[in-house]
Design a protein around this motif. Structure first.
Motif, PDB file in Angstrom:
ATOM      1  N   UNK A  18       6.018   6.804  13.401  1.00  0.00           N
ATOM      2  CA  UNK A  18       6.112   6.149  14.440  1.00  0.00           C
ATOM      3  C   UNK A  18       6.042   6.572  15.931  1.00  0.00           C
TER       4      UNK A  18
ATOM      5  N   UNK B 158      14.619   1.844  -0.429  1.00  0.00           N
ATOM      6  CA  UNK B 158      14.990   1.840   1.018  1.00  0.00           C
ATOM      7  C   UNK B 158      14.634   1.296   1.956  1.00  0.00           C
ATOM      8  N   UNK B 159      13.071   0.347   2.209  1.00  0.00           N
ATOM      9  CA  UNK B 159      12.216   0.089   3.375  1.00  0.00           C
ATOM     10  C   UNK B 159      12.890  -1.009   2.621  1.00  0.00           C
TER      11      UNK B 159
ATOM     12  N   UNK C  92       6.805  -0.382   8.844  1.00  0.00           N
ATOM     13  CA  UNK C  92       4.727  -0.742   8.894  1.00  0.00           C
ATOM     14  C   UNK C  92       4.718   0.918   8.808  1.00  0.00           C
ATOM     15  N   UNK C  93       3.434   1.341   8.452  1.00  0.00           N
ATOM     16  CA  UNK C  93       3.147   2.467   7.841  1.00  0.00           C
ATOM     17  C   UNK C  93       3.084   2.925   9.882  1.00  0.00           C
ATOM     18  N   UNK C  94       2.178   2.671  10.677  1.00  0.00           N
ATOM     19  CA  UNK C  94       2.239   2.575  11.857  1.00  0.00           C
ATOM     20  C   UNK C  94       3.197   1.829  12.835  1.00  0.00           C
ATOM     21  N   UNK C  95       3.154   2.921  13.727  1.00  0.00           N
ATOM     22  CA  UNK C  95       4.075   2.489  15.001  1.00  0.00           C
ATOM     23  C   UNK C  95       3.205   2.357  15.366  1.00  0.00           C
ATOM     24  N   UNK C  96       3.554   2.761  16.990  1.00  0.00           N
ATOM     25  CA  UNK C  96       1.975   2.710  18.467  1.00  0.00           C
ATOM     26  C   UNK C  96       1.333   3.241  17.464  1.00  0.00           C
ATOM     27  N   UNK C  97      -0.488   2.484  18.306  1.00  0.00           N
ATOM     28  CA  UNK C  97      -1.044   3.259  18.009  1.00  0.00           C
ATOM     29  C   UNK C  97      -1.322   4.053  18.604  1.00  0.00           C
ATOM     30  N   UNK C  98      -2.759   4.933  18.675  1.00  0.00           N
ATOM     31  CA  UNK C  98      -3.491   6.223  19.335  1.00  0.00           C
ATOM     32  C   UNK C  98      -3.681   7.725  18.348  1.00  0.00           C
TER      33      UNK C  98
ATOM     34  N   UNK D  12       1.233   6.271   6.301  1.00  0.00           N
ATOM     35  CA  UNK D  12       2.877   7.321   5.864  1.00  0.00           C
ATOM     36  C   UNK D  12       4.052   6.267   5.289  1.00  0.00           C
TER      37      UNK D  12
ATOM     38  N   UNK E 284       0.478   4.181  -2.248  1.00  0.00           N
ATOM     39  CA  UNK E 284       0.289   5.948  -1.864  1.00  0.00           C
ATOM     40  C   UNK E 284       0.935   6.719  -2.947  1.00  0.00           C
ATOM     41  N   UNK E 285       3.052   6.016  -2.488  1.00  0.00           N
ATOM     42  CA  UNK E 285       3.375   6.484  -4.316  1.00  0.00           C
ATOM     43  C   UNK E 285       2.982   6.930  -4.945  1.00  0.00           C
TER      44      UNK E 285
ATOM     45  N   UNK F 153       1.215  -1.155   0.152  1.00  0.00           N
ATOM     46  CA  UNK F 153      -0.042  -0.208   0.292  1.00  0.00           C
ATOM     47  C   UNK F 153       1.085   1.407  -0.354  1.00  0.00           C
ATOM     48  N   UNK F 154       2.307   1.922   0.724  1.00  0.00           N
ATOM     49  CA  UNK F 154       3.164   2.537   0.208  1.00  0.00           C
ATOM     50  C   UNK F 154       3.213   2.329  -0.846  1.00  0.00           C
TER      51      UNK F 154
ATOM     52  N   UNK G 279      10.544   4.537  -2.270  1.00  0.00           N
ATOM     53  CA  UNK G 279       9.844   3.430  -1.191  1.00  0.00           C
ATOM     54  C   UNK G 279      10.392   2.198  -1.290  1.00  0.00           C
TER      55      UNK G 279
ATOM     56  N   UNK H 215      13.380   1.128  13.236  1.00  0.00           N
ATOM     57  CA  UNK H 215      13.276   1.752  11.202  1.00  0.00           C
ATOM     58  C   UNK H 215      12.117   0.685  10.984  1.00  0.00           C
TER      59      UNK H 215
END
Lengths: 233, 354
Positions: free
Chosen positions: B130, A140-141, A227-233, B86, A122-123, A118-119, A137, A224
């Protein structure tokens, strides 16, 4: 000692050229296997992996057919350079490339599969073309896995013996690599000289594998985190 | 204006939808698996339909009969996904700047720094995705999409991964983006509350087909019947903090002053107010001697009824949607044009930062 250095240098040269072939080729094949659906995908996977399951001698023998006077590569190079590739260092590099390709593809496949597709979508949506998306994208990942795969392929190419000796021979100064030199020295009973080169192989192997494992461990630890998301919230 | 006529079939699912969306905020709404996100992906160009056509104004993006296909990177359509998506290796600013750098200078409508300021991200520019909260990530995602000066903004469940407090805030940002930047939006959601709050028109999809295309509130019943993952309806409204006295704070919503629990906010602060449609009592006559702090006179402007559910829209200077039972509707004899009274407790009203 002088001959030791030139043997190691030639081995490195062959392994580097082999890696220069497997890096783009392996990346393309891994990208096809991970991101694309197409007929023949299963067959491609099997063919690329086949060198893992074959005795290297068989690969060398098959290669000899292709690059020798009767093969199409052999005839092509004969018409251009006036000689076939057989028993040249380029043939050794080709053999090393084919034998290490499955390892490289496997590492790259794992590295690319770890990048959320999905990254990339998105790009593209942000105006980035497919090649640039891959370079800015995806790569580098995935770079840790990619470097690890390159290293693994490089050490495999360095240690290649079976296929090389069939297609490139064991000609001192021209196609004699570290493994084939060790074989010659053992056959001649020159154990001290054999041990010296064996030690060089062990050191090169340990260094490369240590870096390889360190890189993979770092990405597995989630530093590093890809994941598009680290911690939730 | 965006027009589309899209057919796509894959194993176990098919999509066959056509529509014409104006320059406002249009919602695409329906239960999970209805094809909402697939439609959005077809418009964005990340999925190629089997047949049909798509165009923005008179600029074709896809036309199967003429072999027209514009790659997603050339469509100038921004997308915001549910969980931001992101780029994890880039900073907040790197994300916002990503698409901005790729468009020609003459096409750049917004400065990435100004966008960051607009979305309250000025302090976070060097952070990695993150290292920020879910609400902040979603603001970055919207800023990143806007930085490409899109002709159309697609929002795919943009509030889906957020809690109630942050939902109101993002919803408010999106409304401001629409009014200040004048970018048409397509807003995909399975929450009718969000749709009614933000959109001027809504398309209800079910099993890959268009069920209706109407004003959002007209879809309330269809939404309720579609059931499953559709929440109880919430009236989500913009408000401004007024006076605080004792345990109560007044919030001005439209032309009405609502009493809420005490808020630790200054008069003039912008907020989002949320009030469940099933938390409001409707009276046919002026109620007296009640503990409820909010009693307003208004006029019934619309009634939607079916055997499963009944919704009544009442205008008290601000339109509120009230959920009723069939018995109540019949006993009170409520119909459009009646004067009625709305009653709700101050504690039923949730107030969030805008």
């Amino acid at each position: 000692m002088n001959s030791d250095i030139s043997i190691v240098a030639l081995s490195l040269q062959i392994a580097l050229v082999a890696t220069a072939v497997t890096l783009p080729l392996g990346m393309f094949v891994a990208w096809l296997l991970v991101r694309k659906q197409f007929p023949g995908k299963f067959a491609l996977d099997v063919i690329v992996s086949l060198p893992l399951a074959l005795p290297p001698v068989v690969i060398g023998y098959a290669l000899l057919w292709v690059v020798g006077t009767n093969g199409w590569i052999g005839q092509l190079s004969e018409s251009i350079f006036g000689s076939t590739l057989a028993f040249t260092w380029l043939a050794a590099a080709l053999a090393a490339a084919i034998v290490s390709l499955p390892l490289v593809v496997r590492s790259f496949t794992a590295a690319l599969a770890g990048v959320d597709p999905r990254l990339e979508v998105a790009a593209r949506g942000l105006g980035c073309g497919p090649v640039r998306t891959f370079l800015t994208i995806t790569l580098p990942l995935a770079y840790r896995g990619v470097i690890a795969g390159v290293l693994l392929g490089f050490v495999r190419a360095l240690s290649e013996f079976g296929a090389t000796i069939v297609v490139a021979g064991n000609i001192p100064g021209r196609t004699q690599t570290v493994p084939s030199a060790i074989f010659t020295r053992i056959s001649a009973g020159d154990t001290d000289a054999a041990w010296r080169l064996a030690l060089v192989s062990v050191v090169l192997g340990i260094v490369a594998l240590a870096i390889h494992n360190w890189l993979l461990k770092r990405s597995a630890n989630g530093i590093d985190a890809n994941q598009p998301n680290g911690r939730a919230g | 204006m965006i027009t589309f006529d899209i057919q796509l079939s894959c194993p176990g699912f098919s999509l066959d939808v056509a529509g014409e969306f104006g320059d406002g905020i249009t919602a695409v709404f329906g239960p999970s698996g209805a094809g909402k996100s697939t439609l959005l992906n077809c418009i964005a160009g990340s999925i190629r339909p089997d047949s049909g056509s798509t165009a923005i104004d008179d600029d074709p993006l896809f036309a199967s009969d003429r072999q027209v296909w514009v790659a997603p990177e050339r469509r100038r359509i921004g997308t915001v996904y549910q969980d931001g998506v992101l780029f994890p290796h880039l900073s907040v600013f790197g994300n916002i700047e990503f698409g901005w750098e790729l468009i020609s200078e003459s096409d750049r409508r917004f400065d990435p720094f100004e966008l960051a300021e607009f979305f309250g991200l000025g302090e976070l520019l060097d952070r990695k995705p993150s290292e920020i909260s879910g609400g902040e990530r979603q603001r970055v995602a919207i800023a990143r999409a806007l930085a490409t000066s899109p002709r159309l903004l697609l929002l795919d469940e943009p509030l889906g991964s957020l809690d109630a407090a942050r939902r109101g805030s993002i919803l408010n940002y999106l409304k401001r983006v629409h009014t200040e930047f004048e970018i048409p939006m397509i807003y995909v959601s399975h929450s009718i509350s969000e749709v009614v709050s933000i959109a001027s028109k809504a398309m209800l999809l079910r099993e890959g087909k268009v069920e209706s295309f109407d004003r959002p509130s007209a879809l309330l019943l269809g939404a309720a019947v579609a059931g499953g993952d559709i929440d109880a309806f919430e009236n989500i409204l913009d408000g401004v903090i007024g006076e605080s006295t004792g345990q109560l704070t007044t919030v001005r919503v439209g032309d009405v002053d609502i009493s809420t629990r005490h808020q630790n906010k200054k008069p003039g602060d912008r907020v989002v107010v949320s009030l469940g449609a099933n938390q409001i009592i409707l009276g046919a006559t002026q109620p007296e001697n009640l503990s409820a702090r909010n009693i307003f006179k208004g006029r019934v402007s619309e009634v939607w009824s079916s055997h499963e559910m009944i919704f009544v829209e009442v205008d008290i200077g601000q339109k509120f949607i009230v959920e009723l039972t069939e018995n109540a509707l019949n006993e009170l004899g409520i119909s459009v044009g009646n004067d009625v009274f709305l009653v709700f407790k101050s504690s039923s009203v949730d107030v969030f930062d805008a």
